[in-house]
Design a protein around this motif. Structure first.
Motif, PDB file in Angstrom:
ATOM      1  N   LYS A  28      -2.202 -43.000  -6.139  1.00 27.54           N
ATOM      2  CA  LYS A  28      -3.632 -42.868  -5.832  1.00 27.54           C
ATOM      3  C   LYS A  28      -4.458 -43.960  -6.501  1.00 27.54           C
ATOM      4  CE  LYS A  28      -4.086 -37.943  -4.821  1.00 27.54           C
ATOM      5  NZ  LYS A  28      -4.772 -36.689  -5.176  1.00 27.54           N
ATOM      6  N   GLN A  81      -0.213 -49.631  -0.814  1.00 31.25           N
ATOM      7  CA  GLN A  81      -0.709 -49.752   0.554  1.00 31.25           C
ATOM      8  C   GLN A  81       0.444 -49.792   1.554  1.00 31.25           C
ATOM      9  OE1 GLN A  81      -3.477 -52.944   1.203  1.00 31.25           O
ATOM     10  NE2 GLN A  81      -3.588 -52.567   3.389  1.00 31.25           N
ATOM     11  N   TRP A  83       3.454 -48.691   1.074  1.00 27.36           N
ATOM     12  CA  TRP A  83       4.122 -47.387   1.015  1.00 27.36           C
ATOM     13  C   TRP A  83       3.437 -46.396   1.946  1.00 27.36           C
ATOM     14  CZ3 TRP A  83       8.488 -45.284   0.031  1.00 27.36           C
ATOM     15  CH2 TRP A  83       8.599 -43.925  -0.253  1.00 27.36           C
ATOM     16  N   SER A  84       2.124 -46.334   1.846  1.00 22.52           N
ATOM     17  CA  SER A  84       1.357 -45.377   2.627  1.00 22.52           C
ATOM     18  C   SER A  84       1.294 -45.751   4.106  1.00 22.52           C
ATOM     19  CB  SER A  84      -0.051 -45.271   2.040  1.00 22.52           C
ATOM     20  OG  SER A  84      -0.806 -44.316   2.739  1.00 22.52           O
ATOM     21  N   GLU A  85       1.047 -47.025   4.381  1.00 23.22           N
ATOM     22  CA  GLU A  85       0.801 -47.440   5.763  1.00 23.22           C
ATOM     23  C   GLU A  85       2.066 -47.749   6.562  1.00 23.22           C
ATOM     24  OE1 GLU A  85      -1.963 -50.693   5.603  1.00 23.22           O
ATOM     25  OE2 GLU A  85      -3.513 -49.464   4.676  1.00 23.22           O
ATOM     26  N   LEU A  88       5.992 -44.754   4.731  1.00 25.67           N
ATOM     27  CA  LEU A  88       5.949 -43.315   5.024  1.00 25.67           C
ATOM     28  C   LEU A  88       5.891 -43.039   6.521  1.00 25.67           C
ATOM     29  CD1 LEU A  88       3.735 -41.991   2.099  1.00 25.67           C
ATOM     30  CD2 LEU A  88       6.202 -41.697   2.413  1.00 25.67           C
ATOM     31  N   GLN A 117       2.711 -38.030   2.025  1.00 28.56           N
ATOM     32  CA  GLN A 117       1.504 -38.740   2.447  1.00 28.56           C
ATOM     33  C   GLN A 117       0.263 -37.865   2.236  1.00 28.56           C
ATOM     34  OE1 GLN A 117       0.732 -41.723   3.011  1.00 28.56           O
ATOM     35  NE2 GLN A 117       0.114 -42.160   5.090  1.00 28.56           N
ATOM     36  N   ILE A 120      -0.735 -37.775  -1.415  1.00 29.59           N
ATOM     37  CA  ILE A 120      -1.364 -39.026  -1.872  1.00 29.59           C
ATOM     38  C   ILE A 120      -2.816 -39.074  -1.415  1.00 29.59           C
ATOM     39  CG2 ILE A 120      -1.373 -41.540  -1.612  1.00 29.59           C
ATOM     40  CD1 ILE A 120       1.694 -41.333  -1.254  1.00 29.59           C
ATOM     41  N   GLN A 121      -3.080 -38.579  -0.224  1.00 30.44           N
ATOM     42  CA  GLN A 121      -4.434 -38.665   0.331  1.00 30.44           C
ATOM     43  C   GLN A 121      -5.342 -37.515  -0.092  1.00 30.44           C
ATOM     44  OE1 GLN A 121      -3.445 -39.056   4.470  1.00 30.44           O
ATOM     45  NE2 GLN A 121      -3.252 -41.273   4.315  1.00 30.44           N
TER      46      GLN A 121
END
Length: 122
Positions: A28, A81, A83-85, A88, A117, A120-121
C-alpha cells in the motif's frame, strides 16, 4: 512497524496473519515485493488444488527462505504498481494463488490473486 524494522528471524517468527498484514501495508505504501526465479521462470509451488506464487517484502527474506530447498533461485523484484496492474491480473486469469511471506516452516496465508488485490486496495 515496517519490515525493515525486523530482523529476518523476528519477521519469520511472526504469526502468518501478521506477516500478511505487513506485506499488505508494504504494498500500500508503494514498495516492491520480491519473488523467486531461476533460469526457467518464477517459483510456483504446487499444493495439489492450488498453484502458489510465494512473495516477500524484501529480497533478503526471499533468499533466506529459498536457501534450504530452492538453491539456485534468485530474488526478483516486482514494483507495487506492476504487481497490482500486471501480475495479479495475469494470476487471476491463470488461476494462481499468492503465498504471502512464508516462514521457514512453510507456513503462510494463501489467497487468490483477486482476494490479495482486494486487500491491497482496501
Amino acid at each position: 512497524m515496517t519490515t525493515s524494522d525486523f530482523s529476518s528471524d523476528a519477521f519469520f517468527r511472526l504469526p502468518s496473519n501478521s506477516r500478511y498484514e505487513e506485506v499488505i501495508q508494504h504494498l500500500k505504501k508503494g514498495n516492491s515485493i520480491f519473488l523467486l526465479a531461476d533460469t526457467e521462470g518464477c517459483l510456483i509451488i504446487d499444493l495439489g488444488s492450488d498453484k502458489v506464487l510465494p512473495i516477500w517484502p524484501t529480497a533478503e527474506l526471499a533468499i533466506e527462505w529459498a536457501a534450504k530447498e530452492y538453491e539456485g533461485f534468485q530474488s526478483m523484484e516486482v514494483s507495487a504498481q506492476d504487481w497490482s496492474e500486471k501480475w495479479l491480473t495475469g494470476m487471476q486469469n491463470d488461476g494462481f494463488c499468492v503465498g504471502v511471506a512464508s516462514n521457514l516452516a512453510g507456513e503462510c496465508i494463501v489467497s487468490s490473486a483477486q482476494e490479495h488485490q482486494h486487500d491491497i486496495q482496501a
